[in-house]
Design a protein around this motif. Structure first.
Motif, PDB file in Angstrom:
ATOM      1  N   ASN A  55       0.763  -1.149   0.179  1.00 29.02           N
ATOM      2  CA  ASN A  55       0.089   0.075   0.105  1.00 29.02           C
ATOM      3  C   ASN A  55       0.835   1.222   0.083  1.00 29.02           C
ATOM      4  O   ASN A  55       0.604   2.233  -0.519  1.00 29.02           O
ATOM      5  CB  ASN A  55      -1.104   0.074   1.183  1.00 29.02           C
ATOM      6  N   GLY A  56       1.838   1.286   0.537  1.00 32.06           N
ATOM      7  CA  GLY A  56       2.963   2.304   0.960  1.00 32.06           C
ATOM      8  C   GLY A  56       3.535   2.672  -0.637  1.00 32.06           C
ATOM      9  O   GLY A  56       3.625   3.706  -0.914  1.00 32.06           O
ATOM     10  N   ILE A  57       3.955   1.388  -1.180  1.00 31.40           N
ATOM     11  CA  ILE A  57       4.477   1.765  -2.492  1.00 31.40           C
ATOM     12  C   ILE A  57       3.678   2.441  -3.550  1.00 31.40           C
ATOM     13  O   ILE A  57       3.878   3.037  -4.194  1.00 31.40           O
ATOM     14  CB  ILE A  57       5.178   0.408  -3.012  1.00 31.40           C
ATOM     15  N   LYS A  58       2.424   1.807  -3.469  1.00 28.96           N
ATOM     16  CA  LYS A  58       1.177   2.143  -4.277  1.00 28.96           C
ATOM     17  C   LYS A  58       1.180   3.633  -4.135  1.00 28.96           C
ATOM     18  O   LYS A  58       0.945   4.508  -5.182  1.00 28.96           O
ATOM     19  CB  LYS A  58       0.211   1.309  -4.286  1.00 28.96           C
ATOM     20  N   THR A  59       0.991   4.174  -2.953  1.00 24.81           N
ATOM     21  CA  THR A  59       0.823   5.740  -2.280  1.00 24.81           C
ATOM     22  C   THR A  59       2.012   6.399  -3.047  1.00 24.81           C
ATOM     23  O   THR A  59       1.603   7.323  -3.398  1.00 24.81           O
ATOM     24  CB  THR A  59       0.622   5.641  -0.751  1.00 24.81           C
ATOM     25  N   LEU A  60       3.109   5.779  -2.672  1.00 26.95           N
ATOM     26  CA  LEU A  60       4.293   6.583  -3.410  1.00 26.95           C
ATOM     27  C   LEU A  60       4.263   6.738  -4.761  1.00 26.95           C
ATOM     28  O   LEU A  60       4.571   7.908  -5.039  1.00 26.95           O
ATOM     29  CB  LEU A  60       5.600   5.952  -2.756  1.00 26.95           C
ATOM     30  N   SER A  61       3.964   5.677  -5.521  1.00 27.88           N
ATOM     31  CA  SER A  61       3.998   5.850  -6.974  1.00 27.88           C
ATOM     32  C   SER A  61       2.860   6.854  -7.436  1.00 27.88           C
ATOM     33  O   SER A  61       3.050   7.431  -8.283  1.00 27.88           O
ATOM     34  CB  SER A  61       3.662   4.455  -7.534  1.00 27.88           C
ATOM     35  N   ALA A  62       1.583   6.888  -6.830  1.00 29.32           N
ATOM     36  CA  ALA A  62       0.627   7.656  -7.010  1.00 29.32           C
ATOM     37  C   ALA A  62       1.053   9.212  -6.888  1.00 29.32           C
ATOM     38  O   ALA A  62       0.594  10.200  -7.547  1.00 29.32           O
ATOM     39  CB  ALA A  62      -0.705   7.331  -6.461  1.00 29.32           C
ATOM     40  N   ALA A  63       1.775   9.460  -5.649  1.00 29.34           N
ATOM     41  CA  ALA A  63       2.180  10.941  -5.308  1.00 29.34           C
ATOM     42  C   ALA A  63       3.252  11.324  -6.361  1.00 29.34           C
ATOM     43  O   ALA A  63       3.566  12.433  -6.515  1.00 29.34           O
ATOM     44  CB  ALA A  63       2.765  10.766  -4.036  1.00 29.34           C
ATOM     45  N   ALA A  64       3.923  10.483  -7.020  1.00 21.08           N
ATOM     46  CA  ALA A  64       5.166  10.636  -7.905  1.00 21.08           C
ATOM     47  C   ALA A  64       4.718  11.044  -9.275  1.00 21.08           C
ATOM     48  O   ALA A  64       4.810  10.457 -10.219  1.00 21.08           O
ATOM     49  CB  ALA A  64       6.226   9.761  -7.779  1.00 21.08           C
ATOM     50  N   VAL A  65       4.151  12.123  -9.206  1.00 23.59           N
ATOM     51  CA  VAL A  65       3.333  12.430 -10.529  1.00 23.59           C
ATOM     52  C   VAL A  65       4.378  13.423 -11.493  1.00 23.59           C
ATOM     53  O   VAL A  65       3.814  13.319 -12.770  1.00 23.59           O
ATOM     54  CB  VAL A  65       2.052  13.395 -10.225  1.00 23.59           C
ATOM     55  N   SER A  66       5.217  14.105 -11.057  1.00 26.65           N
ATOM     56  CA  SER A  66       6.169  15.043 -11.906  1.00 26.65           C
ATOM     57  C   SER A  66       7.403  14.517 -12.171  1.00 26.65           C
ATOM     58  O   SER A  66       7.672  13.600 -11.093  1.00 26.65           O
ATOM     59  CB  SER A  66       6.188  16.395 -11.368  1.00 26.65           C
ATOM     60  N   THR A  67       8.205  14.715 -13.038  1.00 23.45           N
ATOM     61  CA  THR A  67       9.641  14.328 -12.994  1.00 23.45           C
ATOM     62  C   THR A  67      10.428  14.495 -11.719  1.00 23.45           C
ATOM     63  O   THR A  67      11.184  13.737 -11.346  1.00 23.45           O
ATOM     64  CB  THR A  67      10.233  15.079 -14.302  1.00 23.45           C
ATOM     65  N   GLU A  68      10.114  15.925 -11.181  1.00 26.05           N
ATOM     66  CA  GLU A  68      10.760  16.113 -10.076  1.00 26.05           C
ATOM     67  C   GLU A  68      10.448  15.364  -8.881  1.00 26.05           C
ATOM     68  O   GLU A  68      11.171  14.986  -8.204  1.00 26.05           O
ATOM     69  CB  GLU A  68      10.589  17.754  -9.747  1.00 26.05           C
ATOM     70  N   ILE A 107      16.202  -0.096  -8.114  1.00 24.82           N
ATOM     71  CA  ILE A 107      16.336   0.305  -6.709  1.00 24.82           C
ATOM     72  C   ILE A 107      17.761   0.000  -6.316  1.00 24.82           C
ATOM     73  O   ILE A 107      17.888  -1.195  -5.843  1.00 24.82           O
ATOM     74  CB  ILE A 107      15.303  -0.348  -5.659  1.00 24.82           C
ATOM     75  N   ASN A 108      18.816   0.809  -6.393  1.00 23.02           N
ATOM     76  CA  ASN A 108      20.032   0.731  -6.463  1.00 23.02           C
ATOM     77  C   ASN A 108      20.716   1.963  -5.896  1.00 23.02           C
ATOM     78  O   ASN A 108      20.481   2.884  -6.276  1.00 23.02           O
ATOM     79  CB  ASN A 108      20.423   0.030  -7.553  1.00 23.02           C
ATOM     80  N   PRO A 109      21.473   1.875  -4.866  1.00 22.84           N
ATOM     81  CA  PRO A 109      22.387   3.268  -4.321  1.00 22.84           C
ATOM     82  C   PRO A 109      23.081   3.765  -5.693  1.00 22.84           C
ATOM     83  O   PRO A 109      23.592   4.819  -5.486  1.00 22.84           O
ATOM     84  CB  PRO A 109      23.499   2.902  -3.459  1.00 22.84           C
ATOM     85  N   SER A 110      23.442   3.053  -6.784  1.00 24.75           N
ATOM     86  CA  SER A 110      24.260   3.755  -7.941  1.00 24.75           C
ATOM     87  C   SER A 110      23.438   4.212  -9.085  1.00 24.75           C
ATOM     88  O   SER A 110      23.809   4.599 -10.043  1.00 24.75           O
ATOM     89  CB  SER A 110      25.116   2.742  -8.447  1.00 24.75           C
ATOM     90  N   THR A 111      22.028   4.163  -8.930  1.00 22.74           N
ATOM     91  CA  THR A 111      20.917   4.753  -9.972  1.00 22.74           C
ATOM     92  C   THR A 111      21.252   6.232 -10.155  1.00 22.74           C
ATOM     93  O   THR A 111      21.465   6.879  -8.933  1.00 22.74           O
ATOM     94  CB  THR A 111      19.615   4.409  -9.513  1.00 22.74           C
ATOM     95  N   ASN A 112      21.440   6.605 -11.352  1.00 24.90           N
ATOM     96  CA  ASN A 112      21.469   8.176 -11.498  1.00 24.90           C
ATOM     97  C   ASN A 112      20.210   8.655 -11.628  1.00 24.90           C
ATOM     98  O   ASN A 112      19.378   8.561 -12.660  1.00 24.90           O
ATOM     99  CB  ASN A 112      22.301   8.185 -12.945  1.00 24.90           C
ATOM    100  N   CYS A 113      19.745   9.403 -10.613  1.00 23.35           N
ATOM    101  CA  CYS A 113      18.321   9.784 -10.404  1.00 23.35           C
ATOM    102  C   CYS A 113      18.162  11.062 -11.288  1.00 23.35           C
ATOM    103  O   CYS A 113      17.158  11.403 -11.690  1.00 23.35           O
ATOM    104  CB  CYS A 113      18.016  10.441  -9.059  1.00 23.35           C
ATOM    105  N   THR A 114      19.120  11.730 -11.845  1.00 22.34           N
ATOM    106  CA  THR A 114      19.105  12.865 -12.672  1.00 22.34           C
ATOM    107  C   THR A 114      18.406  12.441 -14.226  1.00 22.34           C
ATOM    108  O   THR A 114      18.121  13.432 -14.691  1.00 22.34           O
ATOM    109  CB  THR A 114      20.329  13.644 -12.574  1.00 22.34           C
ATOM    110  N   LYS A 115      18.691  11.223 -14.498  1.00 25.00           N
ATOM    111  CA  LYS A 115      18.276  10.720 -15.875  1.00 25.00           C
ATOM    112  C   LYS A 115      16.678  10.184 -15.719  1.00 25.00           C
ATOM    113  O   LYS A 115      16.315   9.822 -16.927  1.00 25.00           O
ATOM    114  CB  LYS A 115      19.217   9.644 -16.303  1.00 25.00           C
ATOM    115  N   ILE A 116      16.180  10.164 -14.602  1.00 26.65           N
ATOM    116  CA  ILE A 116      14.825   9.789 -14.603  1.00 26.65           C
ATOM    117  C   ILE A 116      13.785  10.905 -15.196  1.00 26.65           C
ATOM    118  O   ILE A 116      13.952  12.034 -14.800  1.00 26.65           O
ATOM    119  CB  ILE A 116      14.371   9.474 -13.135  1.00 26.65           C
ATOM    120  N   ASN A 117      12.769  10.496 -15.741  1.00 24.04           N
ATOM    121  CA  ASN A 117      11.856  11.530 -16.524  1.00 24.04           C
ATOM    122  C   ASN A 117      10.492  11.464 -15.662  1.00 24.04           C
ATOM    123  O   ASN A 117      10.011  10.475 -15.210  1.00 24.04           O
ATOM    124  CB  ASN A 117      11.518  11.296 -17.963  1.00 24.04           C
TER     125      ASN A 117
END
Length: 117
Positions: A55-68, A107-117
């Motif tokens: 439920n928390g993962i689904k809530t987080l996914s729904a809240a992440a609406v913009s690239t930022e 989901i990894n400490p080495s993921t480059n978050c600046t490349k996420i759209n």
């Protein structure tokens, strides 16, 4: 939940809140940590995924609406993973799919978050 785990969880929340980027995102690291808190025991020890975790993962996914928002969530996840050495990265990375939530980056400490759209 034992006292050490509770203290560690609060310490992680405090760390990610301090490390949260000052962006226009509506999503905060505190929200990410709160939504994912029910998952902590599972990603440390395995076993059965609590429904509150999915439920928390689904809530987080729904809240992440913009690239930022998505970049903020990614950065917060990286910080959580980096500050808790007891996390099993394989379990953490497989969790969204097991909960039926697509996440377009590992989901990894080495993921480059600046490349996420």
């Amino acid at each position: 939940m034992d006292i050490k785990l509770t203290i560690a969880l609060y310490a992680m929340v405090a760390l990610v809140m301090v490390a949260a980027p000052a962006a226009e995102a509506a999503l905060t690291c505190g929200m990410v940590a709160s939504d994912l808190a029910p998952c902590l025991n599972y990603i440390q020890h395995g076993g059965t995924i609590p429904p509150t975790c999915c439920n928390g993962i689904k809530t987080l996914s729904a809240a992440a609406v913009s690239t930022e928002d998505r970049r903020t969530a990614c950065t917060c996840l990286k910080n959580l993973l980096s500050t808790n050495r007891d996390i099993n990265l394989e379990l953490a990375n497989s969790l969204p799919a097991k909960c039926g939530v697509p996440v377009p980056y590992p989901i990894n400490p080495s993921t480059n978050c600046t490349k996420i759209n």
